[in-house]
Enzyme design. Sequence first.
Site, PDB file in Angstrom:
ATOM      1  N   HIS A   1       0.876  -1.172   0.000  1.00 47.18           N
ATOM      2  CA  HIS A   1       0.000   0.000   0.000  1.00 47.18           C
ATOM      3  C   HIS A   1       0.918   1.227   0.000  1.00 47.18           C
ATOM      4  O   HIS A   1       2.005   1.177   0.571  1.00 47.18           O
ATOM      5  CB  HIS A   1      -0.836  -0.053   1.279  1.00 47.18           C
ATOM      6  CG  HIS A   1      -1.922   0.970   1.376  1.00 47.18           C
ATOM      7  ND1 HIS A   1      -1.671   2.283   1.664  1.00 47.18           N
ATOM      8  CD2 HIS A   1      -3.267   0.851   1.256  1.00 47.18           C
ATOM      9  CE1 HIS A   1      -2.825   2.939   1.714  1.00 47.18           C
ATOM     10  NE2 HIS A   1      -3.805   2.106   1.463  1.00 47.18           N
TER      11      HIS A   1
ATOM     12  N   ASP B   1       2.975  -4.221   8.193  1.00 42.09           N
ATOM     13  CA  ASP B   1       1.700  -3.538   7.971  1.00 42.09           C
ATOM     14  C   ASP B   1       0.589  -4.559   8.240  1.00 42.09           C
ATOM     15  O   ASP B   1       0.346  -5.462   7.436  1.00 42.09           O
ATOM     16  CB  ASP B   1       1.631  -3.022   6.524  1.00 42.09           C
ATOM     17  CG  ASP B   1       0.276  -2.418   6.187  1.00 42.09           C
ATOM     18  OD1 ASP B   1      -0.634  -2.453   7.043  1.00 42.09           O
ATOM     19  OD2 ASP B   1       0.122  -1.919   5.060  1.00 42.09           O
TER      20      ASP B   1
ATOM     21  N   GLN C   1      -4.575  -5.281   7.176  1.00 44.46           N
ATOM     22  CA  GLN C   1      -5.517  -6.266   6.641  1.00 44.46           C
ATOM     23  C   GLN C   1      -5.429  -7.593   7.384  1.00 44.46           C
ATOM     24  O   GLN C   1      -6.053  -8.576   6.977  1.00 44.46           O
ATOM     25  CB  GLN C   1      -5.272  -6.485   5.137  1.00 44.46           C
ATOM     26  CG  GLN C   1      -5.487  -5.240   4.280  1.00 44.46           C
ATOM     27  CD  GLN C   1      -6.935  -4.770   4.244  1.00 44.46           C
ATOM     28  OE1 GLN C   1      -7.857  -5.525   4.534  1.00 44.46           O
ATOM     29  NE2 GLN C   1      -7.142  -3.508   3.890  1.00 44.46           N
TER      30      GLN C   1
ATOM     31  N   LYS D   1     -10.634  -0.023  10.304  1.00 37.90           N
ATOM     32  CA  LYS D   1     -10.784  -1.262   9.532  1.00 37.90           C
ATOM     33  C   LYS D   1     -11.180  -2.427  10.449  1.00 37.90           C
ATOM     34  O   LYS D   1     -11.312  -3.553   9.995  1.00 37.90           O
ATOM     35  CB  LYS D   1      -9.479  -1.594   8.810  1.00 37.90           C
ATOM     36  CG  LYS D   1      -9.115  -0.588   7.717  1.00 37.90           C
ATOM     37  CD  LYS D   1      -7.962  -1.092   6.898  1.00 37.90           C
ATOM     38  CE  LYS D   1      -7.288  -0.017   6.070  1.00 37.90           C
ATOM     39  NZ  LYS D   1      -8.108   0.486   4.960  1.00 37.90           N
TER      40      LYS D   1
ATOM     41  N   CYS E   1      -4.700   2.228  -3.654  1.00 37.09           N
ATOM     42  CA  CYS E   1      -3.451   2.762  -3.078  1.00 37.09           C
ATOM     43  C   CYS E   1      -2.289   1.803  -3.293  1.00 37.09           C
ATOM     44  O   CYS E   1      -1.400   1.681  -2.449  1.00 37.09           O
ATOM     45  CB  CYS E   1      -3.605   3.093  -1.601  1.00 37.09           C
ATOM     46  SG  CYS E   1      -4.845   4.334  -1.273  1.00 37.09           S
TER      47      CYS E   1
END
Lengths: 150, 449
Positions: B161, B238, B241, B264, B404
């Site tokens: 991203h 990261d 997700q 999220k 993104c």
Amino acid sequence: MSDLDQLYQDIILFHAKAKHGSTLEGNPPEAGAAVGQSHQLNPTCGDEITLRVETKDGVISALRWAGAGCSISMASASLLTDLAVGESPAEFTKMADHFREVMRSRGKIAADEELLGDAAALSGASRYVARVKCAMLAWVAAEDALAIAR
Amino acid sequence: MSANSSPETAASQTKASTHADHHQPLDDAQVARIRNDFPILTQTVNGKPLVYLDSGATSQNPLTVMEAEQEFYEQRNSAVHRGAHYLAAEATEIYEEARANVASFIGADSNELVWTSNATEALNLLAYSFSNASVGQQQNPEAKRFALSEGDEVVVTELEHHANLIPWQELCRRTGATLSFIPVDDSGALDLAQAAEKIGPKTKIVAFTHASNVTGAITDVPALVALAKKVNALTVLDACQSAPHMPLDVKALGVDFAVFSGHKMLAPTGIGALYGRAELLNAMPPFLTGGSMITTVTMESAGYLPAPQRFEAGTQRISQVIALSTAVNYLRETGMDRIAAWEHQLGQRLAEGLAKIRGVRLVGPAPGELRTGLAAFDVEGVHAHDVGQYLDDRGIAVRVGHHCAQPLHRRLGLTATTRASTYLYTTTDEVDAFLAAVAEVRAYFGADA
């Protein structure tokens, strides 16, 4: 007609494929013409256009572009090409101003078909805030290019 | 959280059906009960029931989360870590309790979790702290370990991203370090063989996603951590997700830093977190400076508190912190194993369904291969924006564009894709309605002709 069908009228889908004026590559400007070129990008969706305007003898003598994007942005560039070629810069500016006013109206201002011709069919996009930029992309490029050509 | 606060409600609503086997996916009946906690999902869009398949961009909030925020403003609103009055003490206590709760959710200690606005800010915090260390803005000689200069390397991946790419580009630009990346293959999968070549003795930082927001592939974190450790490079994960969708244990994964965003994972916008090993956070120079993060201040200089407060300058986002803690309770009570198993099923259903539709190119792992509960795809002859518009007319909300991740799309020969992403409240019927609508798209736009 549903809002969706209003947005994607046959004339829009036709021009999205026909892409009139998408002949920038391999076609250098005519000798003696004033030339302006503009590149516009919509970073949210990646729609992109490079558009070149040529003026000669007081009119837009040629308009060619190369671009990729959604059906609204491609149809808009194609319809714009049909409309602009042969017009004086002043007349084109009148068209672009009205087109912008219609597109920003959220469906409230009807397009003047006398002035915009088939491009009036793009007014369905004005109901969709996210699609206004798609419809405007080629017009912004044309205004920018014309300002350079002058 | 106090006994009368709303997270208890979430617990009692879902407990009855979750205490059995946490490795079993959620079932239709339980998802139906979960949906009752999300009022936004009951509305109609364009005259059709809303089918919300954009949780990968932002998730919806359950009632308990919104109530927790309201309760804070109604009864406890006050600034934390200052003031001697009752409300200030109450607010500080629940703020720090929330930190401990969210930290434990990802397997961290409470002094290892720094609140940020979102994952993007957390990654920028890291990059700017390292940047400060690089220009010698440091009281602590230990901060030198984060300094970068010409000859050093930062390694990312081609599927990041933009939030886990641009801060590192800028850090390299400021320090003279070199940015390199682990490429993906034609299917969008990370090329781990190349990772072993990219991560070398000059590598100081390796930053990578846990789960791709475009392909849905889950990264082999242990493999990358092992490569980084071999050369003493810091690892940055990261987890945007992954934290919302699967059990996450940062200590077990062995990463040095991890970031995620609250919005999220059932919480509101404006709250996220940076995890960092305590030893590292306490050696890092601050990023934002000002009130609340200092010890002694003179007109010439200031001393800084240990982490996490060192990185929390200014009055903090307290209601959002409480909301995120409440969201984490909701997820924990539902069971992260069960949520992950449910979304795995939905992801497979999406991948299998999309792969069967003529003219649709599925991005990422093939049907049957491991993926999270999302799927991005290209419809031949129809731009993603038009696909999204058609689905919106059917009440179906999806993401369109490059998500993104422009470099990944470019690598795959695409400018834009359409992405459907699920969560614990997504039903199989919704996935089927989406698939049926996608199957109509090419005919509508005349792409079959």
